[in-house]
Design a protein around this motif. Structure first.
Motif, PDB file in Angstrom:
ATOM      1  N   ARG A  41      57.392  73.969  20.627  1.00 25.43           N
ATOM      2  CA  ARG A  41      57.822  74.134  22.016  1.00 25.43           C
ATOM      3  C   ARG A  41      56.805  73.526  22.967  1.00 25.43           C
ATOM      4  N   LEU A  42      55.515  73.753  22.697  1.00 24.74           N
ATOM      5  CA  LEU A  42      54.462  73.225  23.555  1.00 24.74           C
ATOM      6  C   LEU A  42      54.384  71.698  23.501  1.00 24.74           C
ATOM      7  N   VAL A  43      54.561  71.137  22.321  1.00 21.27           N
ATOM      8  CA  VAL A  43      54.537  69.673  22.206  1.00 21.27           C
ATOM      9  C   VAL A  43      55.703  69.070  22.982  1.00 21.27           C
ATOM     10  N   HIS A  44      56.869  69.698  22.882  1.00 21.84           N
ATOM     11  CA  HIS A  44      58.033  69.231  23.643  1.00 21.84           C
ATOM     12  C   HIS A  44      57.753  69.329  25.145  1.00 21.84           C
ATOM     13  N   GLU A  45      57.185  70.450  25.581  1.00 20.24           N
ATOM     14  CA  GLU A  45      56.866  70.628  26.994  1.00 20.24           C
ATOM     15  C   GLU A  45      55.804  69.634  27.447  1.00 20.24           C
ATOM     16  N   ARG A  46      54.806  69.378  26.586  1.00 18.48           N
ATOM     17  CA  ARG A  46      53.759  68.406  26.921  1.00 18.48           C
ATOM     18  C   ARG A  46      54.370  67.013  27.120  1.00 18.48           C
ATOM     19  N   ASP A  47      55.268  66.623  26.234  1.00 17.41           N
ATOM     20  CA  ASP A  47      55.904  65.312  26.365  1.00 17.41           C
ATOM     21  C   ASP A  47      56.722  65.217  27.649  1.00 17.41           C
ATOM     22  N   ARG A  48      57.434  66.294  27.971  1.00 20.26           N
ATOM     23  CA  ARG A  48      58.231  66.320  29.199  1.00 20.26           C
ATOM     24  C   ARG A  48      57.335  66.234  30.429  1.00 20.26           C
ATOM     25  N   LEU A  49      56.236  66.994  30.416  1.00 21.88           N
ATOM     26  CA  LEU A  49      55.306  66.974  31.555  1.00 21.88           C
ATOM     27  C   LEU A  49      54.655  65.606  31.708  1.00 21.88           C
ATOM     28  N   ARG A  50      54.268  64.989  30.593  1.00 19.95           N
ATOM     29  CA  ARG A  50      53.661  63.651  30.659  1.00 19.95           C
ATOM     30  C   ARG A  50      54.634  62.644  31.245  1.00 19.95           C
ATOM     31  N   ALA A  51      55.891  62.755  30.854  1.00 15.42           N
ATOM     32  CA  ALA A  51      56.896  61.832  31.398  1.00 15.42           C
ATOM     33  C   ALA A  51      57.109  62.066  32.885  1.00 15.42           C
ATOM     34  N   GLU A  52      57.096  63.328  33.287  1.00 13.68           N
ATOM     35  CA  GLU A  52      57.321  63.658  34.693  1.00 13.68           C
ATOM     36  C   GLU A  52      56.133  63.275  35.567  1.00 13.68           C
ATOM     37  N   VAL A  53      54.927  63.484  35.027  1.00 11.53           N
ATOM     38  CA  VAL A  53      53.715  63.165  35.776  1.00 11.53           C
ATOM     39  C   VAL A  53      53.437  61.667  35.753  1.00 11.53           C
ATOM     40  N   GLY A  54      53.824  61.051  34.656  1.00 12.38           N
ATOM     41  CA  GLY A  54      53.557  59.623  34.508  1.00 12.38           C
ATOM     42  C   GLY A  54      52.218  59.371  33.851  1.00 12.38           C
ATOM     43  N   ALA A  55      51.719  60.331  33.098  1.00 12.14           N
ATOM     44  CA  ALA A  55      50.409  60.187  32.443  1.00 12.14           C
ATOM     45  C   ALA A  55      50.534  59.471  31.127  1.00 12.14           C
TER      46      ALA A  55
END
Length: 138
Positions: free
Chosen positions: A124-138
């Protein structure tokens, strides 16, 4: 704007199989298609005007929506960066230790092998991390 794109604002369905010399615009009040001779492919003069107005309104709406989304993204950026840091810290905590030099064998088995709950949380955390990275643009 292409004739097919312009027609899509007033024609029901696709225009691929319709004749181009007859107006294919749908008239709601009459519950039928227009049927007048077409000034442009699939549209008479009146429906060219209607389609152009609808296309312009659509472009304006989408531009405003994009600006609002960009402003929201800029506004939420600090929160997203903070959440991303928290998620990455928890992933480092849950991820089982791995070392190339074999020192991991000295760690107790209970610590080396994550539980099912830890694996589910890690996924769940890896999925959330990927989503956050995509949203932030990191």
């Amino acid at each position: 704007m292409s004739a097919e794109t312009l027609a899509s604002f007033v024609v029901l369905g696709r225009v691929d199989n319709r004749p181009t010399d007859v107006c294919a615009a749908w008239i709601d009040s009459a519950d039928r298609t227009c049927g007048k001779p077409a000034a442009e492919p699939w549209l008479c003069r009146r429906h060219v005007t209607v389609a152009t107005k609808r296309a312009d309104a659509y472009v304006a709406r989408e531009s405003a929506r994009r600006e609002r989304a960009n402003a929201r993204r800029i506004e939420r950026a600090p929160k997203l960066h903070a959440r991303l840091a928290t998620v990455e810290a928890r992933i480092r905590q849950l991820d089982p230790p791995t070392r190339g030099d074999g020192a991991v064998v000295n760690v107790p088995l209970a610590r080396r092998m994550p539980t099912d709950n830890q694996i589910a949380e890690l996924a769940r955390l890896v999925h959330e991390r990927d989503r956050l990275r995509a949203e932030v643009g990191a």
